[in-house]
Structure formats: structure tokens, C-alpha cells
Write a protein that holds these residues in place. Structure first.
Motif, PDB file in Angstrom:
ATOM      1  N   ASP A  47      31.016  55.622  57.129  1.00 19.60           N
ATOM      2  CA  ASP A  47      29.996  56.025  58.107  1.00 19.60           C
ATOM      3  C   ASP A  47      28.704  55.238  57.907  1.00 19.60           C
ATOM      4  OD1 ASP A  47      31.701  57.842  59.236  1.00 19.60           O
ATOM      5  OD2 ASP A  47      30.936  59.566  58.106  1.00 19.60           O
ATOM      6  N   GLU A  48      28.287  55.086  56.650  1.00 17.09           N
ATOM      7  CA  GLU A  48      27.060  54.340  56.364  1.00 17.09           C
ATOM      8  C   GLU A  48      27.212  52.869  56.735  1.00 17.09           C
ATOM      9  OE1 GLU A  48      23.976  53.281  52.679  1.00 17.09           O
ATOM     10  OE2 GLU A  48      25.725  54.580  52.320  1.00 17.09           O
ATOM     11  N   HIS A  49      28.382  52.294  56.430  1.00 13.42           N
ATOM     12  CA  HIS A  49      28.637  50.884  56.752  1.00 13.42           C
ATOM     13  C   HIS A  49      28.620  50.672  58.263  1.00 13.42           C
ATOM     14  CE1 HIS A  49      31.079  47.114  57.037  1.00 13.42           C
ATOM     15  NE2 HIS A  49      30.334  46.809  55.998  1.00 13.42           N
ATOM     16  N   LYS A  50      29.203  51.608  58.996  1.00 13.42           N
ATOM     17  CA  LYS A  50      29.207  51.531  60.463  1.00 13.42           C
ATOM     18  C   LYS A  50      27.783  51.600  61.011  1.00 13.42           C
ATOM     19  CE  LYS A  50      31.120  53.840  64.549  1.00 13.42           C
ATOM     20  NZ  LYS A  50      31.967  54.979  65.025  1.00 13.42           N
ATOM     21  N   HIS A  51      26.969  52.470  60.409  1.00  8.51           N
ATOM     22  CA  HIS A  51      25.572  52.614  60.838  1.00  8.51           C
ATOM     23  C   HIS A  51      24.790  51.324  60.603  1.00  8.51           C
ATOM     24  CE1 HIS A  51      21.697  54.459  61.632  1.00  8.51           C
ATOM     25  NE2 HIS A  51      21.272  54.078  60.434  1.00  8.51           N
ATOM     26  N   LEU A  52      24.999  50.675  59.458  1.00  8.08           N
ATOM     27  CA  LEU A  52      24.310  49.421  59.158  1.00  8.08           C
ATOM     28  C   LEU A  52      24.733  48.320  60.121  1.00  8.08           C
ATOM     29  CD1 LEU A  52      24.401  49.367  55.243  1.00  8.08           C
ATOM     30  CD2 LEU A  52      22.434  49.820  56.720  1.00  8.08           C
ATOM     31  N   LEU A  53      26.025  48.277  60.451  1.00  6.91           N
ATOM     32  CA  LEU A  53      26.508  47.273  61.408  1.00  6.91           C
ATOM     33  C   LEU A  53      25.914  47.505  62.789  1.00  6.91           C
ATOM     34  CD1 LEU A  53      30.295  47.025  60.454  1.00  6.91           C
ATOM     35  CD2 LEU A  53      28.479  45.372  59.961  1.00  6.91           C
ATOM     36  N   LEU A  54      25.769  48.776  63.177  1.00  6.10           N
ATOM     37  CA  LEU A  54      25.183  49.099  64.480  1.00  6.10           C
ATOM     38  C   LEU A  54      23.715  48.691  64.522  1.00  6.10           C
ATOM     39  CD1 LEU A  54      25.400  50.363  67.271  1.00  6.10           C
ATOM     40  CD2 LEU A  54      24.902  52.588  66.238  1.00  6.10           C
ATOM     41  N   GLN A  55      22.977  48.926  63.423  1.00  2.00           N
ATOM     42  CA  GLN A  55      21.576  48.508  63.361  1.00  2.00           C
ATOM     43  C   GLN A  55      21.454  46.990  63.515  1.00  2.00           C
ATOM     44  OE1 GLN A  55      20.247  50.214  59.595  1.00  2.00           O
ATOM     45  NE2 GLN A  55      19.047  51.723  60.710  1.00  2.00           N
ATOM     46  N   GLU A  56      22.350  46.262  62.851  1.00  6.69           N
ATOM     47  CA  GLU A  56      22.335  44.806  62.947  1.00  6.69           C
ATOM     48  C   GLU A  56      22.631  44.351  64.370  1.00  6.69           C
ATOM     49  OE1 GLU A  56      24.584  40.938  60.924  1.00  6.69           O
ATOM     50  OE2 GLU A  56      25.048  42.969  60.271  1.00  6.69           O
ATOM     51  N   GLU A  57      23.568  45.051  65.020  1.00  5.56           N
ATOM     52  CA  GLU A  57      23.919  44.696  66.389  1.00  5.56           C
ATOM     53  C   GLU A  57      22.760  44.968  67.350  1.00  5.56           C
ATOM     54  OE1 GLU A  57      27.694  45.383  69.398  1.00  5.56           O
ATOM     55  OE2 GLU A  57      27.793  45.944  67.294  1.00  5.56           O
ATOM     56  N   ILE A  58      22.072  46.088  67.147  1.00  4.14           N
ATOM     57  CA  ILE A  58      20.904  46.405  67.983  1.00  4.14           C
ATOM     58  C   ILE A  58      19.825  45.345  67.812  1.00  4.14           C
ATOM     59  CG2 ILE A  58      19.010  48.050  68.303  1.00  4.14           C
ATOM     60  CD1 ILE A  58      20.983  50.273  67.564  1.00  4.14           C
TER      61      ILE A  58
ATOM     62  N   LYS B 295      30.258  46.259  70.884  1.00  5.30           N
ATOM     63  CA  LYS B 295      30.648  45.337  69.823  1.00  5.30           C
ATOM     64  C   LYS B 295      30.513  43.879  70.253  1.00  5.30           C
ATOM     65  CE  LYS B 295      31.495  48.716  67.148  1.00  5.30           C
ATOM     66  NZ  LYS B 295      30.486  49.079  66.152  1.00  5.30           N
ATOM     67  N   ASN B 296      29.326  43.533  70.704  1.00  3.93           N
ATOM     68  CA  ASN B 296      29.062  42.165  71.143  1.00  3.93           C
ATOM     69  C   ASN B 296      28.125  41.433  70.187  1.00  3.93           C
ATOM     70  OD1 ASN B 296      30.391  42.033  73.898  1.00  3.93           O
ATOM     71  ND2 ASN B 296      29.133  43.845  74.142  1.00  3.93           N
ATOM     72  N   THR B 297      28.196  41.736  68.897  1.00  6.89           N
ATOM     73  CA  THR B 297      27.278  41.145  67.930  1.00  6.89           C
ATOM     74  C   THR B 297      27.326  39.626  67.960  1.00  6.89           C
ATOM     75  OG1 THR B 297      27.663  43.063  66.518  1.00  6.89           O
ATOM     76  CG2 THR B 297      26.534  41.191  65.531  1.00  6.89           C
ATOM     77  N   ALA B 298      28.527  39.049  67.969  1.00  2.98           N
ATOM     78  CA  ALA B 298      28.659  37.590  67.979  1.00  2.98           C
ATOM     79  C   ALA B 298      28.042  36.992  69.238  1.00  2.98           C
ATOM     80  CB  ALA B 298      30.133  37.200  67.870  1.00  2.98           C
ATOM     81  N   TYR B 299      28.247  37.668  70.371  1.00  2.00           N
ATOM     82  CA  TYR B 299      27.667  37.187  71.626  1.00  2.00           C
ATOM     83  C   TYR B 299      26.153  37.252  71.576  1.00  2.00           C
ATOM     84  CZ  TYR B 299      26.248  37.161  76.509  1.00  2.00           C
ATOM     85  OH  TYR B 299      25.615  36.879  77.686  1.00  2.00           O
ATOM     86  N   PHE B 300      25.614  38.394  71.122  1.00  2.82           N
ATOM     87  CA  PHE B 300      24.165  38.532  71.010  1.00  2.82           C
ATOM     88  C   PHE B 300      23.589  37.469  70.083  1.00  2.82           C
ATOM     89  CE2 PHE B 300      24.945  43.308  71.763  1.00  2.82           C
ATOM     90  CZ  PHE B 300      24.822  43.142  73.125  1.00  2.82           C
ATOM     91  N   HIS B 301      24.299  37.209  68.981  1.00  5.70           N
ATOM     92  CA  HIS B 301      23.849  36.217  67.997  1.00  5.70           C
ATOM     93  C   HIS B 301      23.767  34.837  68.637  1.00  5.70           C
ATOM     94  CE1 HIS B 301      23.585  33.799  64.400  1.00  5.70           C
ATOM     95  NE2 HIS B 301      23.512  34.877  63.641  1.00  5.70           N
ATOM     96  N   SER B 302      24.784  34.475  69.426  1.00  4.40           N
ATOM     97  CA  SER B 302      24.796  33.149  70.059  1.00  4.40           C
ATOM     98  C   SER B 302      23.707  33.019  71.118  1.00  4.40           C
ATOM     99  CB  SER B 302      26.172  32.872  70.692  1.00  4.40           C
ATOM    100  OG  SER B 302      26.458  33.806  71.717  1.00  4.40           O
ATOM    101  N   ILE B 303      23.476  34.099  71.890  1.00  5.55           N
ATOM    102  CA  ILE B 303      22.428  34.063  72.917  1.00  5.55           C
ATOM    103  C   ILE B 303      21.050  33.957  72.277  1.00  5.55           C
ATOM    104  CG2 ILE B 303      21.305  35.385  74.744  1.00  5.55           C
ATOM    105  CD1 ILE B 303      23.919  34.169  75.601  1.00  5.55           C
ATOM    106  N   ALA B 304      20.812  34.737  71.207  1.00  5.67           N
ATOM    107  CA  ALA B 304      19.517  34.690  70.522  1.00  5.67           C
ATOM    108  C   ALA B 304      19.282  33.315  69.915  1.00  5.67           C
ATOM    109  CB  ALA B 304      19.459  35.764  69.437  1.00  5.67           C
ATOM    110  N   SER B 305      20.319  32.718  69.331  1.00  2.86           N
ATOM    111  CA  SER B 305      20.194  31.379  68.733  1.00  2.86           C
ATOM    112  C   SER B 305      19.909  30.338  69.813  1.00  2.86           C
ATOM    113  CB  SER B 305      21.472  31.018  67.972  1.00  2.86           C
ATOM    114  OG  SER B 305      21.704  31.939  66.922  1.00  2.86           O
TER     115      SER B 305
END
Length: 213
Positions: A80-91, A107-117
Motif C-alpha cells: 500500500d505504501e509503495h503504491k502511494h509513493l508511485l501515485l505521488q510520483e505520477e501526480i 498509469k501514464n507515468t512514462a507518458y507524462f515523463h516524456s511530455i515533461a522532458s
């Protein structure tokens, strides 16, 4: 976190007009936030790695049927804690990408990362050429950009037309008094809360989520 920022806001004292006080308080809170975020990111990254290793360790023990009931309960809490940390990173990456039409739970972390970069690359000015001379110095680049826009919006010869013979419609006294009255607290609050929390921050570096909270 809200309580912590409240403490920073109250603890910093500033004198002067209301706008000056708010500006100085925002600067103080911004500095505190940067220091807090720098320390927090390091702690979060280390915690996420530790949780991953611990989850893997207990999961392997469970597969070999040597995990106790206590360990399985611990496994659930760690997941649960690991999921919460991943969600914070995604936000965080979603906010940096400005792709507000997608939700972090998709679950678009990779997409968000590429757009931000991509945004960072497009907005970055590595060099500037002035009078045929290229410069990579950040101070020179900043000065030349400021000078360019100052000259762009500065008028040397101001021509003001004369409209003495033109008849304009005028507002009545009641309409003028409504336009000139100060904004009420309710109007300011309605305006602030009607805007998207994740829109780009203003010149002070704070997004609407800060003021809404």
C-alpha cells in the motif's frame, strides 16, 4: 503538508503594504518548500527502493511457504505504501507535463515523463546569437532576452490622436460606481476556486492548488 506551510507562513514576519507582505511571505515559503522538497525527494527515492526490496523478499518467502502471518500483514502494508509513493510520483510528472486531460490513475507515468522532458527541451535556450556572435553564458542569454522585450514594448515616439470632436457614450453614475468599487472577498474567492488547480504557476512560482489550499 498544509499545516507545515501554515507554520512557515505565520512564522515569517514582514512590514509594509499588504501586497508587499504577501510577496515577502510567498518568497519565504517558496524557499522553505524548495529545501523541504529537496530532502523529501531523496527520502522518497530511498524509501521506494527499500520497499521494493522488502516486498520482493517477503513474496519469495511466501512462495516457499515460510512466511508467517505477521510477515504477510507487513507485506500488505508495504504494498500500500509503495503504491502511494508511485501515485505521488505520477501526480508530480503529470503536473510537470501539463497534460491535465489525462488522469494519474490511468498509469501514464512514462507518458507524462516524456511530455515533461519534451517541454523542458523546447523551453530551454542553450545559446543565443547577438550581432553574429554566439554566447552560451546564461547571464548573457538572460540579459539579451530582457533587452529584446524591453525594446519591443518601448515606444520612443508616442503619437496620441486628438479626439476632441468625437462624441462617446458615457456610463451613468451608478454603473461607474459599480465598476470602481473594490473586489469583495467573496468575488476573489469565487475567482480563485473556479480555476484549475494544476494550471501553470504564476510569476511567483505558486500554482492555484497552493492558494486554494
Amino acid at each position: 503538508m498544509v499545516e507545515l506551510m501554515g507554520e512557515w507562513w505565520v512564522s515569517h514576519q514582514a512590514d509594509g503594504a499588504a501586497d508587499v507582505v504577501i510577496r515577502e511571505k510567498l518568497r519565504a515559503v517558496k524557499k522553505k518548500l524548495k529545501d523541504w522538497n529537496s530532502n523529501r525527494l531523496g527520502e522518497r527515492s530511498g524509501r521506494k527502493l527499500w520497499l521494493s526490496d522488502r516486498i520482493r523478499e517477503i513474496s519469495l518467502a511466501d512462495e516457499e511457504e515460510i512466511a508467517t502471518e505477521e510477515k504477510l500483514t507487513e507485506l500488505g502494508l508495504h504494498k500500500d505504501e509503495h503504491k502511494h509513493l508511485l501515485l505521488q510520483e505520477e501526480i508530480l510528472w503529470r503536473q510537470k507535463s501539463r497534460a491535465v486531460w489525462l488522469k494519474e490513475v490511468d498509469k501514464n507515468t512514462a507518458y507524462f515523463h516524456s511530455i515533461a522532458s519534451a517541454r523542458r527541451r523546447n523551453n530551454h535556450i542553450a545559446a543565443i546569437e547577438v550581432d553574429g556572435v554566439s554566447s552560451f553564458n546564461r547571464g548573457v542569454i538572460t540579459k539579451e532576452i530582457l533587452d529584446f522585450f524591453k525594446s519591443l514594448y518601448f515606444l520612443e515616439d508616442i503619437v496620441r490622436p486628438v479626439l476632441d470632436d468625437v462624441q462617446f457614450k458615457v456610463l451613468d453614475e451608478q454603473s461607474m460606481s459599480v465598476l470602481e468599487r473594490p473586489f469583495s472577498d467573496e468575488e476573489v474567492e469565487a475567482g480563485v476556486f473556479s480555476m484549475d488547480r494544476d494550471k501553470a504557476p504564476g510569476p511567483d512560482g505558486f500554482c492555484l492548488a497552493f492558494f486554494q489550499s
